[in-house]
Design an enzyme around this catalytic site. Structure first.
Site, PDB file in Angstrom:
ATOM      1  N   THR A  93       0.811  -1.215   0.000  1.00  0.00           N
ATOM      2  CA  THR A  93       0.000   0.000   0.000  1.00  0.00           C
ATOM      3  C   THR A  93       0.842   1.263   0.000  1.00  0.00           C
ATOM      4  O   THR A  93       0.381   2.309  -0.462  1.00  0.00           O
ATOM      5  CB  THR A  93      -0.966   0.021   1.206  1.00  0.00           C
ATOM      6  OG1 THR A  93      -0.210  -0.057   2.421  1.00  0.00           O
ATOM      7  CG2 THR A  93      -1.949  -1.137   1.143  1.00  0.00           C
ATOM      8  N   HIS A 197      -4.747 -13.626   5.327  1.00  0.00           N
ATOM      9  CA  HIS A 197      -4.536 -13.772   6.760  1.00  0.00           C
ATOM     10  C   HIS A 197      -5.756 -14.319   7.510  1.00  0.00           C
ATOM     11  O   HIS A 197      -6.176 -13.771   8.537  1.00  0.00           O
ATOM     12  CB  HIS A 197      -4.109 -12.427   7.357  1.00  0.00           C
ATOM     13  CG  HIS A 197      -3.082 -11.699   6.537  1.00  0.00           C
ATOM     14  ND1 HIS A 197      -2.159 -12.341   5.747  1.00  0.00           N
ATOM     15  CD2 HIS A 197      -2.838 -10.363   6.369  1.00  0.00           C
ATOM     16  CE1 HIS A 197      -1.389 -11.443   5.124  1.00  0.00           C
ATOM     17  NE2 HIS A 197      -1.791 -10.246   5.482  1.00  0.00           N
ATOM     18  N   ASP A 272       4.628 -12.910   4.413  1.00  0.00           N
ATOM     19  CA  ASP A 272       4.274 -11.492   4.589  1.00  0.00           C
ATOM     20  C   ASP A 272       5.512 -10.618   4.772  1.00  0.00           C
ATOM     21  O   ASP A 272       5.401  -9.467   5.212  1.00  0.00           O
ATOM     22  CB  ASP A 272       3.304 -11.279   5.760  1.00  0.00           C
ATOM     23  CG  ASP A 272       2.689  -9.881   5.765  1.00  0.00           C
ATOM     24  OD1 ASP A 272       2.378  -9.367   4.678  1.00  0.00           O
ATOM     25  OD2 ASP A 272       2.528  -9.287   6.853  1.00  0.00           O
ATOM     26  N   ASN A 277       3.914  -2.596   9.207  1.00  0.00           N
ATOM     27  CA  ASN A 277       2.972  -2.045  10.187  1.00  0.00           C
ATOM     28  C   ASN A 277       2.781  -2.890  11.442  1.00  0.00           C
ATOM     29  O   ASN A 277       1.763  -2.758  12.118  1.00  0.00           O
ATOM     30  CB  ASN A 277       1.597  -1.782   9.544  1.00  0.00           C
ATOM     31  CG  ASN A 277       1.620  -0.578   8.637  1.00  0.00           C
ATOM     32  OD1 ASN A 277       1.901   0.536   9.058  1.00  0.00           O
ATOM     33  ND2 ASN A 277       1.344  -0.809   7.365  1.00  0.00           N
TER      34      ASN A 277
END
Length: 320
Positions: A93, A197, A272, A277
């Site tokens: 993102t 997830h 991942d 974050n």
């Protein structure tokens, strides 16, 4: 490990146009352990990212966070260390709809990587064909409000209609508590769905409780695949104890195992990396590999999760 696995501090030097990292940002762990679980030949990391490097691939002005660099070479060094053969690079993102960093990684992989893009409704047919030829096989719809300002359903439906003729799928990222208001929209999309997830369940609730049961039935009644990924994001009990007496992320295990048992032919696994974050700890990627055998407990389950399923979805018709 190789010196490639050293995270950049992301600090802007004097006179540089680089932006500093978000305060409190946790860099990825540059010295992961060697897994005790040996991945089968042909194993696929079906969910990983690249960040920049910022000097080459600037981050999007509208981003919600500024990470450290995490390059394609560092990703490949990690995969060599873990025993991963192929990967699926999901657009981060922080790069918005500029897929350049992801595409650079995929196109330089010699066919061993696929991509998941972020696109806008006004994308041209020529650009869609270019992405497809480069190795993109899907788009990601993000419904986490802390990461995107909005997820307008009309725009997403338009994108879904554009990518369906290519045979692409749609990756969905949402909170489990939001599924009731989203599942009708999801079920009407004209492409296979891949849920990130485990659908982000609340692991303090029973695995056979109403929330996770609703998610399982959503998977059952639609063309849905599930990523058995990111226990480090879902856990309440946390990572393994330093004395080694506690296995990794034990509170997440029943949820991952339940999905693997119910849908063995529609589950995927990924690291991942570089774990954007995270707020409380940065996982050891070697332990994340070891975690696999706690949710996929038989050799058959492990091979489907790690090799057969991702090959069927991302490299159909190719031998492992």
């Amino acid at each position: 490990m190789s010196a490639l696995l050293h995270a950049s501090d992301g600090t802007a030097a004097a006179g540089s146009s680089r932006s500093p990292k978000t305060p409190g940002w946790l860099d990825w762990y540059c010295n992961p352990s060697r897994p005790t679980f040996r991945l089968p030949p042909g194993a696929v990391d079906a969910h990983c990212h690249v960040f920049g490097p910022q000097a080459q691939f600037p981050f999007a002005p509208e981003r919600k966070y500024t990470p450290c660099d995490a390059s394609k070479d560092q990703l490949r060094a990690l995969h060599d260390h873990l025993g991963v053969s192929r990967c699926v690079v999901v657009q981060a993102t922080c790069h918005g709809a500029d897929n350049s960093a992801m595409l650079d990684t995929v196109e330089s992989s010699g066919g061993m990587a696929r991509g998941i893009a972020t696109i806008r409704p006004d994308i041209t047919e020529a650009e869609l064909r270019r992405l497809d030829a480069a190795g993109v096989r899907g788009v990601r719809f993000n419904f986490l409000k802390r990461l995107v300002d909005a997820s307008p359903k009309d725009d997403l439906a338009a994108i879904a209609a554009r990518i369906a003729p290519l045979g692409w799928h749609i990756v969905l990222y949402f909170e489990s508590g939001d599924l009731p208001e989203l599942e009708d929209f999801f079920g009407a999309l004209p492409a296979p769905l891949v849920v990130d997830h485990l659908g982000r369940p609340d692991v303090t609730q029973p695995v056979d409780g109403p929330q996770f049961t609703r998610f399982l039935r959503f998977v059952e009644h639609n063309d849905v695949w599930v990523k058995v990924t990111c226990p480090e994001r879902l856990t309440v009990t946390g990572p393994p104890a330093l004395d080694g007496q506690q296995h990794a992320y034990t509170d997440v295990v029943p949820f991952g195992r339940r999905v693997v048992e119910e849908f063995p032919d529609r589950v995927l696994w990924g690291t991942d990396w570089p774990h954007p974050n995270l707020k409380d700890h940065m996982p050891d990627d070697g332990l994340l590999v070891d975690y696999v055998r706690t949710v996929a407990v038989t050799a058959e389950q492990q091979h489907k999760l790690l090799v057969d399923n991702p090959m069927r979805l991302y490299w159909p018709g190719e031998a492992c």
